[in-house]
Design an enzyme around this catalytic site. Structure first.
Site, PDB file in Angstrom:
ATOM      1  N   CYS A 199     -89.813  39.801 -16.288  1.00  0.00           N
ATOM      2  CA  CYS A 199     -90.582  40.094 -17.504  1.00  0.00           C
ATOM      3  C   CYS A 199     -89.660  40.181 -18.713  1.00  0.00           C
ATOM      4  O   CYS A 199     -89.977  39.681 -19.798  1.00  0.00           O
ATOM      5  CB  CYS A 199     -91.342  41.409 -17.351  1.00  0.00           C
ATOM      6  N   CYS A 235     -89.579  45.324 -14.421  1.00  0.00           N
ATOM      7  CA  CYS A 235     -89.651  43.926 -13.982  1.00  0.00           C
ATOM      8  C   CYS A 235     -88.589  43.085 -14.687  1.00  0.00           C
ATOM      9  O   CYS A 235     -88.667  42.851 -15.898  1.00  0.00           O
ATOM     10  CB  CYS A 235     -91.049  43.376 -14.264  1.00  0.00           C
TER      11      CYS A 235
END
Length: 409
Positions: free
Chosen positions: A112, A109
């Protein structure tokens, strides 16, 4: 901005995990799609139905998975940042004595990876008042499923084992700082806080974020919500019965000038008042000013000259707002009274524009020219408001002497 959190009780323990998500690979595909569709992030990774079904692992559930999930590192309440697993979730997150930021992420991600250092920096600023728990959703799919995570990154704020706040998606540093600061306001007191020497002033972080919302984004509602939540968090702590010596018996810390919470709460209220003025909400502004002028708070303001000056400026701004709200300088039918009120309004406008010297001159002249006791008192109050707003400067002392002379002419 912080979205209203789901019901506080959803972070309660359950006997079994009975909320199943799609297989983990499908979850990864779904979150990638959602994150790509919302590059700026969004609030609300939990909807009403999923919030009501959100279940966390109970002691019995975690013990049954103890052998399947080994922690990536030792997790204790003293660590600022740590990995969390199903086996350690109860102790490290739900039973942590300080608020916990639970960062749910995955290695694939991108948002993230961008959010992670912001969270670590924000948590570090709290000097141990907030902990950071890291949940790798790929390594802990069952725990991720039980949390009803629909997109990544998802960040929860947990206080006392209950969900206090959350957001999803990437967020800028100021939003992250404000999120963590609100949690830190709910941390148990430390010796440094009792001595008033805490390096991290979470209230200042929240106020700075609210000012940005107000000035840069013209979002008075969002700024007000941010400030109100921070004030409520501090008030919850301030109103608890005091067991330590050194505080005045029967007095909330909100009104105890020796308690560090008192000045922070007054500062939050003052900022909330400015939001109300910005939104031209006369009733809300009056309410905040009334709270700030509570006689029990006078010692707090007297001990913080800049804050007292800020409250005085707020009072002037509210007076101008009230004049505009009435549609004129005065509702009196007498021309002289209307002219006098108009003069006071003009003096306040000059002060607000930065011409304090001219504003004081005009207001003092109105004190002298007043034809009734009410007019003289109104002008006197305006001059005193100017003096308080200036703070402890020579010009304020000079204006006070001039006022005394004008009153006794």
């Amino acid at each position: 901005r912080t979205m209203a959190a789901p019901p506080r009780g959803i972070f309660s323990c359950a006997r079994h995990i009975n909320c199943r998500r799609p297989p983990h690979r499908a979850l990864a595909t779904t979150t990638t799609r959602i994150a790509a569709a919302r590059p700026g992030g969004h609030r609300g990774g939990l909807n009403a139905s999923s919030s009501s079904r959100l279940l966390l692992l109970s002691t019995s559930a975690t013990s049954s998975s103890q052998q399947q999930h080994a922690p990536n590192n030792t997790t204790t309440n003293n660590l600022l940042s740590f990995d969390v697993t199903a086996a350690t979730f109860q102790q490290a997150v739900l039973r942590n004595r300080v608020p916990v930021v639970l960062d749910c992420y995955a290695d694939w991600c991108g948002p993230c990876k961008q959010l992670a250092p912001l969270l670590k920096t924000a948590v570090a600023k709290t000097n141990g008042r907030v902990a950071l728990a890291l949940l790798d959703t790929d390594r802990e799919p069952e725990l991720a499923d039980s949390l009803q995570i629909k997109s990544l990154p998802t960040v929860f704020g947990v206080v006392g084992g209950k969900l206090a706040d959350h957001f999803t998606g990437g967020q800028p540093a100021d939003v992250v700082d404000a999120f963590v600061a609100r949690l830190a306001l709910r941390a148990p007191p430390s010796p440094e806080d009792d001595a008033g020497t805490s390096d991290a002033d979470e209230a200042s972080v929240v106020i700075a974020r609210a000012e940005q919302l107000l000035e840069a984004e013209n979002d008075a509602a969002g700024a007000s919500q941010l400030l109100a939540e921070a004030y409520a968090a501090l008030k919850e702590e301030a109103d608890r019965p005091k067991t330590k010596t050194g505080t005045r018996r029967g007095l909330s810390k909100e009104f105890d000038e020796k308690a560090p919470e008192s000045a922070k709460m007054a500062a939050l209220l003052e900022a909330l008042g400015r939001c109300a003025v910005h939104a031209r909400d006369v009733d809300a502004a009056r309410k905040v000013l009334g709270d700030l002028r509570d006689p029990k708070r006078s010692a707090v303001l007297d001990g913080h000259a800049p804050l007292k000056a800020a409250v005085a400026r707020l009072a002037l701004a509210i007076a101008d707002l009230e004049t505009d709200h009435l549609g004129g300088a005065s509702t009196s039918s007498e021309g002289a009274a209307s002219s006098h009120a108009a003069g006071l309004a003009a003096a306040r406008a000059k002060f607000a524009s930065g011409d304090s010297a001219a504003a004081i001159d005009d207001a003092l002249e109105l004190v002298v020219e007043a034809t009734t006791a009410d007019e003289k008192n109104d002008a006197r109050q305006v001059v005193l408001a100017f003096i308080d707003a200036l703070g402890a400067v020579p010009a304020a002392a000079k204006a006070r002497k001039r006022l005394a002379n004008a009153l006794f002419r």
